[in-house]
Enzyme design. Sequence first.
Site, mmCIF file in Angstrom:
data_model
loop_
_atom_site.group_PDB
_atom_site.id
_atom_site.type_symbol
_atom_site.label_atom_id
_atom_site.label_comp_id
_atom_site.label_asym_id
_atom_site.label_seq_id
_atom_site.Cartn_x
_atom_site.Cartn_y
_atom_site.Cartn_z
ATOM 1 N N ASP A 67 40.080 34.783 39.657
ATOM 2 C CA ASP A 67 39.467 35.055 40.952
ATOM 3 C C ASP A 67 38.102 34.393 41.112
ATOM 4 O OD1 ASP A 67 38.334 36.706 39.040
ATOM 5 O OD2 ASP A 67 39.092 38.563 39.895
ATOM 6 N N HIS A 138 41.496 48.228 39.558
ATOM 7 C CA HIS A 138 41.896 46.890 40.029
ATOM 8 C C HIS A 138 42.047 45.933 38.847
ATOM 9 C CE1 HIS A 138 37.445 45.458 40.736
ATOM 10 N NE2 HIS A 138 37.861 45.037 39.570
HETATM 11 C C1 F6R Z 1 37.073 39.377 36.953
HETATM 12 C C2 F6R Z 1 38.111 40.304 37.384
HETATM 13 C C3 F6R Z 1 37.823 41.748 37.568
HETATM 14 C C4 F6R Z 1 37.074 42.349 36.381
HETATM 15 C C5 F6R Z 1 36.809 43.834 36.607
HETATM 16 C C6 F6R Z 1 35.998 44.432 35.484
HETATM 17 O O1 F6R Z 1 37.594 38.060 36.861
HETATM 18 O O2 F6R Z 1 39.203 39.882 37.623
HETATM 19 O O3 F6R Z 1 39.038 42.442 37.736
HETATM 20 O O4 F6R Z 1 37.825 42.159 35.211
HETATM 21 O O5 F6R Z 1 36.124 44.009 37.808
HETATM 22 O O6 F6R Z 1 34.743 43.854 35.464
HETATM 23 P P1 F6R Z 1 33.723 44.132 34.264
HETATM 24 O O7 F6R Z 1 34.307 43.513 33.053
HETATM 25 O O8 F6R Z 1 32.450 43.426 34.705
HETATM 26 O O9 F6R Z 1 33.589 45.603 34.160
#
Ligand code: F6R
Length: 242
Positions: A67, A138
Site C-alpha cells: 500500500d 485491517h
Molecule cells: C502497512 C500496512 C498496514 C500496517 C498496519 C500496522 O504497509 O499495510 O496494514 O501493517 O497498519 O501498522 P504498524 O506496524 O505501524 O502498527
Amino acid sequence: MRIHILKDYEEVSTKAASVVSSQIILKPNSVLGLATGSTPLGMYQKLVEMYNDQMVGFSEVITFNLDEYLGLNPEHPQSYNYYMYNNLFNKVNLSEDRINIPSGDIDKLEEFCKEYDQKIDRAGGIDLQVLGIGTNGHIGFNEPDHILKTGTHVVELAQETIEANSRFFDSLDEVPRRAISMGMSSIMRAKKILLLASGENKAEAIKRTISGEITTEVPASLLQLHPDVTVVVDKKAAKLIG
Ligand code: F6R
C-alpha cells in the site's frame, strides 16, 4: 495457522527475518509482498544485516508493496516509498526494475490498480506476503467494512487508522485520508503469508484474527481461510490468546 509466540519485538523481528531469508534461499527469484509500518522495521534491519554478512542476496527477488498513502509523493518522509527505500531497497542488491510499489501521486488510479494486479499475476503471484495488522484488524489498508474489495483499489482510511498513524506526522490533519491498497484477493492468493504483531494494542486484533468469527469487520480474520499462514507475535500481542 502456525502461531509462534515469542518473548519480545526483538525475537519477532529475528524470526520474521529468518522466515523471509529462508524463502529467498530456497527460491532466489521469490516474489515477496511487503508491508511497511513500525512492525516490520526490525525485520528489515535484520535482513539488511544478513545481506551485509552475505547470508542472503536479493538480486533475483521481485517485490510488491501492499500500500501507499495517496497525496504523498515518493520523496515525502512519511510515504511508504521513502520508508521502503530507506529501510531496505537502498541497502540491499535489489534492482529498481524488480521493485513494485504504488506511488502516492499517480493520476490514472483505476488503470494503475488494474495494471498492478496484472503485474503480480505476470510475476507468477506472490510467494510470501508479509503483513502487519491494524488495531482494528485491517491488513494492507483493507479496513473493516460490510464488504471488502478483491483487487488493488483506492481506500478511504478509517478514523482509527488515521489516528493510529498520526504518530508519524506532525499533526492529525497531515495524515492522508486516502490510500491505495492491494485487495483481499491479492493478499489471499499469496502462496504463504507471514503475519507479524507486537505490543498490547494489537492483542484484541490478534485474538479476533485467530479465533474469532470470520468477518469482513475484521479483515485479518479471513486469513483463517488461507492454507499457509504463519503468525509471529510477541507475548504482549498474544495476551488474549494465552
Ligand atoms: C502497512 C500496512 C498496514 C500496517 C498496519 C500496522 O504497509 O499495510 O496494514 O501493517 O497498519 O501498522 P504498524 O506496524 O505501524 O502498527
